[in-house]
Design a protein around this motif. Structure first.
Motif, PDB file in Angstrom:
ATOM      1  N   THR B  72       1.183  -1.563   0.071  1.00 49.71           N
ATOM      2  CA  THR B  72       0.105   0.195   0.520  1.00 49.71           C
ATOM      3  C   THR B  72       0.773   1.925   0.333  1.00 49.71           C
ATOM      4  OG1 THR B  72      -0.162   0.106   2.578  1.00 49.71           O
ATOM      5  CG2 THR B  72      -2.264  -0.629   0.904  1.00 49.71           C
ATOM      6  N   ASN B  73       1.945   0.940   0.527  1.00 49.55           N
ATOM      7  CA  ASN B  73       2.543   2.489   0.508  1.00 49.55           C
ATOM      8  C   ASN B  73       3.530   2.487  -0.698  1.00 49.55           C
ATOM      9  OD1 ASN B  73       4.289   3.769   3.379  1.00 49.55           O
ATOM     10  ND2 ASN B  73       3.318   2.001   3.665  1.00 49.55           N
ATOM     11  N   SER B  74       3.374   1.386  -1.392  1.00 50.27           N
ATOM     12  CA  SER B  74       4.011   1.279  -2.596  1.00 50.27           C
ATOM     13  C   SER B  74       2.894   1.948  -3.386  1.00 50.27           C
ATOM     14  CB  SER B  74       4.383   0.032  -3.186  1.00 50.27           C
ATOM     15  OG  SER B  74       5.556  -0.773  -2.489  1.00 50.27           O
ATOM     16  N   CYS B  75       2.576   1.432  -3.212  1.00 51.79           N
ATOM     17  CA  CYS B  75       0.722   2.330  -4.287  1.00 51.79           C
ATOM     18  C   CYS B  75       0.403   4.014  -4.139  1.00 51.79           C
ATOM     19  CB  CYS B  75      -0.265   1.566  -4.370  1.00 51.79           C
ATOM     20  SG  CYS B  75      -1.040   1.146  -5.038  1.00 51.79           S
ATOM     21  N   ASN B  76       0.612   4.387  -2.550  1.00 55.10           N
ATOM     22  CA  ASN B  76       0.235   6.045  -2.532  1.00 55.10           C
ATOM     23  C   ASN B  76       1.486   5.879  -2.574  1.00 55.10           C
ATOM     24  OD1 ASN B  76      -2.069   6.275  -1.606  1.00 55.10           O
ATOM     25  ND2 ASN B  76      -1.572   5.004   0.630  1.00 55.10           N
ATOM     26  N   LYS B  77       2.925   6.142  -3.046  1.00 52.04           N
ATOM     27  CA  LYS B  77       3.615   7.160  -3.119  1.00 52.04           C
ATOM     28  C   LYS B  77       3.613   7.551  -5.015  1.00 52.04           C
ATOM     29  CE  LYS B  77       6.891   5.328   0.548  1.00 52.04           C
ATOM     30  NZ  LYS B  77       6.653   6.874   0.644  1.00 52.04           N
ATOM     31  N   VAL B  78       2.714   6.892  -5.599  1.00 57.03           N
ATOM     32  CA  VAL B  78       2.309   6.946  -7.231  1.00 57.03           C
ATOM     33  C   VAL B  78       1.576   8.101  -6.990  1.00 57.03           C
ATOM     34  CG1 VAL B  78       1.546   6.686  -9.499  1.00 57.03           C
ATOM     35  CG2 VAL B  78       2.816   4.734  -7.723  1.00 57.03           C
ATOM     36  N   LYS B  79       1.971   9.544  -7.356  1.00 54.65           N
ATOM     37  CA  LYS B  79       1.493  10.640  -7.333  1.00 54.65           C
ATOM     38  C   LYS B  79      -0.190  10.247  -8.094  1.00 54.65           C
ATOM     39  CE  LYS B  79       0.757  15.073  -9.141  1.00 54.65           C
ATOM     40  NZ  LYS B  79       1.105  16.509  -7.483  1.00 54.65           N
ATOM     41  N   GLY B  80      -1.684  10.776  -7.661  1.00 56.77           N
ATOM     42  CA  GLY B  80      -3.138   9.834  -8.299  1.00 56.77           C
ATOM     43  C   GLY B  80      -3.429   9.466  -7.367  1.00 56.77           C
ATOM     44  N   VAL B  81      -2.383   8.276  -6.611  1.00 60.03           N
ATOM     45  CA  VAL B  81      -3.209   7.438  -5.882  1.00 60.03           C
ATOM     46  C   VAL B  81      -3.367   7.891  -4.700  1.00 60.03           C
ATOM     47  CG1 VAL B  81      -2.703   4.954  -4.537  1.00 60.03           C
ATOM     48  CG2 VAL B  81      -1.900   5.286  -6.914  1.00 60.03           C
ATOM     49  N   ARG B  82      -4.717   7.246  -3.960  1.00 67.10           N
ATOM     50  CA  ARG B  82      -5.258   7.029  -2.892  1.00 67.10           C
ATOM     51  C   ARG B  82      -5.803   6.096  -2.687  1.00 67.10           C
ATOM     52  NH1 ARG B  82      -7.794  11.509  -5.279  1.00 67.10           N
ATOM     53  NH2 ARG B  82      -9.787  10.264  -5.718  1.00 67.10           N
ATOM     54  N   CYS B  83      -4.623   4.700  -1.709  1.00 61.01           N
ATOM     55  CA  CYS B  83      -5.225   3.546  -0.972  1.00 61.01           C
ATOM     56  C   CYS B  83      -5.268   3.618   0.389  1.00 61.01           C
ATOM     57  CB  CYS B  83      -3.588   3.008  -1.790  1.00 61.01           C
ATOM     58  SG  CYS B  83      -3.240   1.933  -1.170  1.00 61.01           S
ATOM     59  N   ALA B  84      -6.122   2.785   0.731  1.00 60.32           N
ATOM     60  CA  ALA B  84      -6.124   2.122   2.288  1.00 60.32           C
ATOM     61  C   ALA B  84      -5.835   1.451   2.059  1.00 60.32           C
ATOM     62  CB  ALA B  84      -7.247   3.304   2.295  1.00 60.32           C
ATOM     63  N   LEU B  85      -5.188   1.000   4.050  1.00 63.46           N
ATOM     64  CA  LEU B  85      -4.850  -0.121   3.722  1.00 63.46           C
ATOM     65  C   LEU B  85      -6.130  -0.761   5.096  1.00 63.46           C
ATOM     66  CD1 LEU B  85      -3.204  -3.021   4.704  1.00 63.46           C
ATOM     67  CD2 LEU B  85      -1.914  -1.235   5.696  1.00 63.46           C
ATOM     68  N   VAL B  86      -7.061  -1.590   5.254  1.00 64.05           N
ATOM     69  CA  VAL B  86      -7.608  -1.975   6.078  1.00 64.05           C
ATOM     70  C   VAL B  86      -7.687  -3.102   6.730  1.00 64.05           C
ATOM     71  CG1 VAL B  86      -9.433  -0.055   4.846  1.00 64.05           C
ATOM     72  CG2 VAL B  86      -9.909  -2.637   4.380  1.00 64.05           C
ATOM     73  N   ARG B  87      -9.008  -3.351   7.640  1.00 68.38           N
ATOM     74  CA  ARG B  87      -8.568  -5.062   8.078  1.00 68.38           C
ATOM     75  C   ARG B  87     -10.212  -4.980   8.531  1.00 68.38           C
ATOM     76  NH1 ARG B  87      -7.210  -7.632  13.163  1.00 68.38           N
ATOM     77  NH2 ARG B  87      -8.309  -6.303  14.645  1.00 68.38           N
ATOM     78  N   ASP B  88     -11.417  -4.021   8.529  1.00 70.09           N
ATOM     79  CA  ASP B  88     -12.805  -4.144   8.617  1.00 70.09           C
ATOM     80  C   ASP B  88     -13.605  -3.240   7.679  1.00 70.09           C
ATOM     81  OD1 ASP B  88     -11.424  -1.679  10.330  1.00 70.09           O
ATOM     82  OD2 ASP B  88     -13.754  -1.395   9.956  1.00 70.09           O
ATOM     83  N   LEU B  89     -14.949  -4.417   7.793  1.00 77.22           N
ATOM     84  CA  LEU B  89     -15.770  -3.108   6.272  1.00 77.22           C
ATOM     85  C   LEU B  89     -16.217  -1.902   6.795  1.00 77.22           C
ATOM     86  CD1 LEU B  89     -17.792  -4.172   4.210  1.00 77.22           C
ATOM     87  CD2 LEU B  89     -19.146  -4.795   6.047  1.00 77.22           C
ATOM     88  N   ALA B  90     -15.955  -1.304   7.800  1.00 77.07           N
ATOM     89  CA  ALA B  90     -16.660   0.115   8.770  1.00 77.07           C
ATOM     90  C   ALA B  90     -15.347   0.878   7.740  1.00 77.07           C
ATOM     91  CB  ALA B  90     -16.264   0.097   9.520  1.00 77.07           C
TER      92      ALA B  90
END
Lengths: 149, 187
Positions: B72-90
């Motif tokens: 997720t950090n690799s993804c978020n370091k790309v301009k234009g990405v908004r990535c979240a790392l999640v463990r629950d539905l909420a």
């Protein structure tokens, strides 16, 4: 090691609770805040944290907001930042061990304040294993270099 | 929807199950890798998912590794990405509803596959409600330069890895490259 603790305005009470508990455990803790502009937005609070990292006022940090999402999205953009948006102890241990994470973002709408303290302690007491994991950190640096040319 | 999916070698079987699940739901899936158990590196695949999403070749992305943090950090370091790392539905729903996340990430060693399916559904079905617009703008503008187009950036480190630089001079198998490089060689 100096630990920065950040929150948005809504979660200031939990921030102070965490700071109190971590200090009791012997950690050197710094309250990072834009106070007295206490109603500043979450990302502006995170900007203060980035300044603290860049000026080497903090070594690692814990950020509290409703879901841990916004702070994670922002802070992980920066070079040399490895941010873990987590809610369990195993992730806290492994992310330090394998990713050399320097920030965790914790969700006050998902976990109790006691668990926030618990997860923070595991994060702070774990150590980076180094070795093969450096290859991944070097790659993260390459992505950042392209963005900050 | 067009969905880019990526993982590291620790969780390939889980990624493959989620990919099949998404295909069964009628989505077009771009599998950015990895594809087997050969030791490899989450930034290769996280960056590739980010590259496709940031350049609008995919509508959104799904990424996973052991805890989910690295990819997720690799993804978020790309301009234009908004990535979240999640463990629950909420949190999966809130990431889309309040922060307009365009990539969702998971720890394959943290969450079970059925839970991941439920969180992916929650993320895909949720609509952004217009919250935090000023904050989202700051997230989108945090990286000064567009860094979403260079698939060659990891070549040197991959070569070093294969030559044993990071593994006490023990040579390593050639790291699988994203198969999506062929279809999306020039963006």
């Amino acid at each position: 090691m100096t630990i920065g603790v950040v929150s948005d305005f809504k979660n200031i009470k939990t921030k102070h609770y965490l700071i109190k508990k971590l200090k009791k455990e012997g950690f050197n803790v710094k309250n990072i805040s834009t106070f007295p502009c206490a109603k500043n937005c979450l990302i502006n609070e995170c900007k203060q944290l980035m300044k603290a990292f860049q000026n080497k006022k903090v070594d690692r940090a814990i950020v509290l907001d409703d879901y841990g999402v916004g702070s994670f999205m922002y802070l992980s953009k920066f070079p040399h930042m490895v941010v873990a948006e987590i809610s369990d102890e195993h992730s806290a241990i492994m992310t330090t061990g394998h990713n050399n994470s320097n920030v965790i973002t914790l969700a006050t709408k998902v976990i109790t304040k006691e668990q926030i303290v618990n997860i923070s302690k595991y994060f702070l007491k774990s150590k980076f294993e180094g070795g093969r994991h450096f290859s991944r950190l070097d790659m993260l640096d390459e992505i950042s270099k392209e963005g900050w040319k | 929807m067009k969905i880019a999916i990526g993982c590291d070698h620790i969780v390939t079987p889980i990624k493959d199950q989620i990919k099949e699940y998404l295909i069964s739901k009628g989505h077009k899936v771009f599998d950015c890798g990895t594809y087997n158990k050969i030791k490899t590196h989450y930034p290769l695949y996280g960056y590739e998912v980010g590259r496709l999403v940031a350049n609008k070749k995919a509508d959104c992305g799904v990424v996973m590794c052991g805890t989910g943090v690295g990819i997720t950090n690799s993804c978020n370091k790309v301009k234009g990405v908004r990535c979240a790392l999640v463990r629950d539905l909420a949190t999966a729903k809130a990431a889309k509803r309040e922060w307009n996340a365009n990539v969702i990430g998971f720890g394959g060693m943290i969450s079970g596959v059925d839970s991941i399916k439920r969180m992916v559904d929650g993320f895909l079905n949720e609509k952004y409600n217009g919250s935090h617009q000023h904050c989202i703008e700051m997230i989108d503008n945090a990286i000064p330069q567009d860094n979403s187009k260079n698939i060659k950036m990891f070549d040197s480190i991959c070569k070093d890895w294969e030559n044993g630089k990071y593994t006490k001079k023990t040579k390593q198998q050639k790291v699988p490259r994203p198969k999506t490089w062929k279809e999306f060689s020039k963006i």
